[in-house]
Write an enzyme that holds these catalytic residues in place. Structure first.
Site, PDB file in Angstrom:
ATOM      1  N   SER A  99       0.881   7.789  -0.375  1.00  0.00           N
ATOM      2  CA  SER A  99       2.312   8.081  -0.405  1.00  0.00           C
ATOM      3  C   SER A  99       2.844   8.386  -1.815  1.00  0.00           C
ATOM      4  CB  SER A  99       3.034   6.892   0.230  1.00  0.00           C
ATOM      5  OG  SER A  99       4.389   7.127   0.357  1.00  0.00           O
ATOM      6  N   GLY A 117       5.823  -6.167  -0.758  1.00  0.00           N
ATOM      7  CA  GLY A 117       4.692  -6.146   0.163  1.00  0.00           C
ATOM      8  C   GLY A 117       3.621  -5.162  -0.278  1.00  0.00           C
ATOM      9  N   THR A 118       3.925  -4.332  -1.275  1.00  0.00           N
ATOM     10  CA  THR A 118       2.984  -3.283  -1.671  1.00  0.00           C
ATOM     11  C   THR A 118       2.519  -3.399  -3.120  1.00  0.00           C
ATOM     12  OG1 THR A 118       4.745  -1.785  -2.350  1.00  0.00           O
ATOM     13  CG2 THR A 118       4.044  -1.632  -0.064  1.00  0.00           C
TER      14      THR A 118
HETATM   15  P1  NG1 Z   1       7.910  -3.302  -1.103  1.00  0.00           P
HETATM   16  O1  NG1 Z   1       6.900  -3.047  -2.159  1.00  0.00           O
HETATM   17  O2  NG1 Z   1       7.527  -4.345  -0.074  1.00  0.00           O
HETATM   18  O3  NG1 Z   1       9.281  -3.525  -1.693  1.00  0.00           O
HETATM   19  C1  NG1 Z   1       8.199  -0.649  -0.717  1.00  0.00           C
HETATM   20  C2  NG1 Z   1       9.612  -0.210  -0.448  1.00  0.00           C
HETATM   21  C3  NG1 Z   1       9.867  -0.279   1.040  1.00  0.00           C
HETATM   22  C4  NG1 Z   1       8.809   0.476   1.844  1.00  0.00           C
HETATM   23  C5  NG1 Z   1       7.413   0.093   1.390  1.00  0.00           C
HETATM   24  C6  NG1 Z   1       6.317   0.900   2.043  1.00  0.00           C
HETATM   25  C7  NG1 Z   1      11.644  -0.616  -1.782  1.00  0.00           C
HETATM   26  C8  NG1 Z   1      12.509  -1.611  -2.441  1.00  0.00           C
HETATM   27  N1  NG1 Z   1      10.576  -1.094  -1.131  1.00  0.00           N
HETATM   28  O4  NG1 Z   1       8.046  -1.959  -0.227  1.00  0.00           O
HETATM   29  O5  NG1 Z   1      11.152   0.164   1.312  1.00  0.00           O
HETATM   30  O6  NG1 Z   1       9.032   1.860   1.760  1.00  0.00           O
HETATM   31  O7  NG1 Z   1       7.276   0.190  -0.030  1.00  0.00           O
HETATM   32  O8  NG1 Z   1       6.011   2.083   1.366  1.00  0.00           O
HETATM   33  O9  NG1 Z   1      11.910   0.599  -1.834  1.00  0.00           O
HETATM   34 ZN    ZN Z   2       5.425   8.169   1.887  1.00  0.00          ZN
END
Ligand code: NG1
Ligand code: ZN
Length: 534
Positions: free
Chosen positions: A66, A505-506
């Site tokens: 992504s 989460g990422t």
């Molecule tokens: P995390 O890293 O859990 O905040 C991010 C984005 C989510 C979502 C995920 C998946 C923000 C604050 N957080 O998650 O909205 O898109 O990546 O790609 O933008």
């Molecule tokens: Zn994407």
């Protein structure tokens, strides 16, 4: 048992690196591409089991990271209707990924098969695609090895956007049924969107050009294809940042994440005040809009603005079609939605708003509970879901006037135009273009619906992000003990202040989000809350 022997043998070519712990998170598995071969091989195994468990329905596998840098890659599974993998199976993906040896892997696989009561005699069907990353081909080889070991049927769709793969999975699984979603080809995707867009634009003159930054990723060639099929007579798209031959350029100083995070133009943009601009991310499932005003001040039109525009337009169409009693429009957001958007939706449009934890699967499920559910993350990932019941109501409605006829026709076209499987930047872009054309609006008029509250998002590296647990759709910390009270005390000092803390989460970090009456207060509040964490 032949299968297990084949798996053990094939697995020896994709050894798991020592000492790494993998987790299937909100975005599947995602990390440095050179650490992913064993994971992708095992995702191939699981995709085959999932397909067998679902009677041979086709499962999708997408290889992409992504908006992340080119060195990263990732892999995620797509369920038969084009949704994200069912939550309970994420643990099986994690279990397989973490088996250290070939023998442990076979044991783990047997355990998954037994727990899920899967009949291994059923033939598996899997399709897959990848984005433009240079690590894609070698990861595809790992995936194919896993699928081959499982004697799965498979088809390689090569380079696609993530939402295109979701579309294909749904098309294949609904083929020949009343719920048939579309032709299961890339061309079928463009033709479906193109036909719906032309219907919506019937009688409208071609809007001025929209400038689209494709993050130097897969969105560039695919948007070019879409433009050709839709027809340049009604769609004037100027594509920028379309260099997919230079790997290091992917998502670098451009793209939806860059624009949203930095709240500024991608360097090298040559645009005039009031030009409509949009940025996609590296797999084209996110889109944000922006423009410069007369003073060349940058204005972002993010996922919240898109959700508000869509909710307003669909609600108006439903009313014009005389269906407001039968079809209720609702919006789903996360805690990152700008507070002003929530107030606008609830107080001005009068639509119900649900807040869910971060992650598209949560938003998607909540949106399914509305007749028409609009869901967007502030970062631009989202779509609009029409429930099967509302689709049949729209289909069956008999227009009593030319106005009702037009409204019904537009609603039908919108439900075809908007990707029903997952957020889709190309589909969302056409939706926004069509709505603006209907309203006769430029970006400034669209932006006028409400004024964003100043906000600030900061990333804080902590010793153990897993210590940060939350409740109330991630808006309040449960642990570490005591921090939430101190956040509350800080927030109370700012008029119109709001702040929350959650673990990403990422990424291996904790995020702090703050809103307040002024830019400097929002910065200060975010900074003070961040100061509580280390
Ligand atoms: P995390 O890293 O859990 O905040 C991010 C984005 C989510 C979502 C995920 C998946 C923000 C604050 N957080 O998650 O909205 O898109 O990546 O790609 O933008
Ligand atoms: Zn994407």
């Amino acid at each position: 048992d032949n299968i297990y022997t084949a798996v053990a043998e094939a697995s020896s070519g994709f050894a798991k690196p020592q000492g790494l712990i993998y987790g299937y998170g909100t975005a599947g598995f995602r990390l440095k591409a050179n650490l992913l071969a064993s994971v992708v091989f095992r995702v191939g195994l699981l995709a085959a089991v999932r397909s067998k468990k679902l009677n041979g329905q086709t499962i999708g596998v997408m290889i992409t990271a992504s908006h992340n840098p080119e060195e990263d890659n990732g892999v995620k599974l797509v369920d038969p209707q084009g949704e994200m993998l069912e939550g309970s199976w994420e643990a099986y993906a994690t279990l397989l990924a973490n088996a250290q040896t070939d023998t442990e892997l076979v044991e783990a696989l047997k355990k998954v098969v037994a727990t899920t009561k899967t009949d291994m005699g059923i033939k598996a069907n899997v399709i897959f695609a990848k984005d433009t990353r240079s690590s894609g081909p070698s990861l595809v080889a790992a995936l194919q090895a896993g699928l081959t070991a499982m004697s799965s049927e498979y088809k390689d769709y090569e380079i696609l956007t993530t939402p295109q793969l979701h579309y294909l999975v749904r098309c294949i699984n609904t083929a020949g049924t009343p719920a048939e979603y579309g032709a299961p080809t890339e061309l079928g995707y463009y033709e479906k969107l193109g036909k719906a867009f032309r219907t919506l634009m019937d009688g409208k003159t071609r809007p001025s050009a929209v400038f689209v930054d494709c993050a130097n990723g897969v969105g560039a060639p695919k948007l070019r294809n879409l433009r050709r099929i839709v027809g340049e007579d009604i769609l004037d798209v100027r594509i920028i940042n379309d260099d997919i031959e230079t790997p290091s350029k992917l998502n670098s100083q451009c793209g939806a994440d860059f624009v949203k995070t930095n709240q500024k133009l991608p360097p090298g943009s040559h645009i005039a005040p009031q030009d409509r601009c949009a940025s996609l991310d590296g797999d084209a499932d996110r889109v944000v809009y922006y423009y410069l005003d007369q003073d060349s001040t940058f204005h972002l039109l993010d996922g919240d603005k898109i959700a508000s525009l869509a909710a307003m337009f669909i609600q108006d169409l439903v009313k014009s079609a005389g269906l407001e009693e039968e079809i209720k429009v609702g919006v789903v957001q996360t805690a990152y939605a700008n507070g002003a958007s929530t107030v606008y939706l609830q107080k001005v449009l009068g639509v119900p708003v649900t807040c869910t934890p971060t992650g598209v699967k949560h938003l998607h499920h909540a949106a399914q509970r509305y007749d028409v559910g609009v869901y967007f993350e502030a970062n631009g990932h989202g779509t609009v879901l029409f429930s099967p019941t509302s689709l049949s109501i729209i289909e069956a409605a008999k227009p009593q006037s030319p106005a009702q006829h037009t409204a019904l026709q537009s609603l039908r076209a919108l439900s075809d135009l908007i990707n029903q499987t997952v957020g889709d930047a190309l589909s969302d872009l056409l939706m926004v273009e069509a709505i603006l054309a209907h309203k006769g609006w430029g970006p400034k008029e669209w932006d006028g619906a409400y004024t964003d509250l100043p906000n600030r998002l900061v990333r804080v590296v902590v010793k153990d992000r897993h210590a940060f647990t939350t409740t109330d759709a991630e808006r309040r910390l449960v642990s570490p003990a005591g921090i939430q009270d101190r956040v509350d005390a800080l927030v109370a000092k700012y008029k119109g202040g709001r702040a929350f803390v959650r673990a990403s989460g990422t990424e291996d970090a904790v995020r702090v989000y703050a809103e307040a009456g002024t830019r400097s207060e929002a910065d200060e509040l975010a900074c003070k809350v961040a100061g509580l964490l280390s």
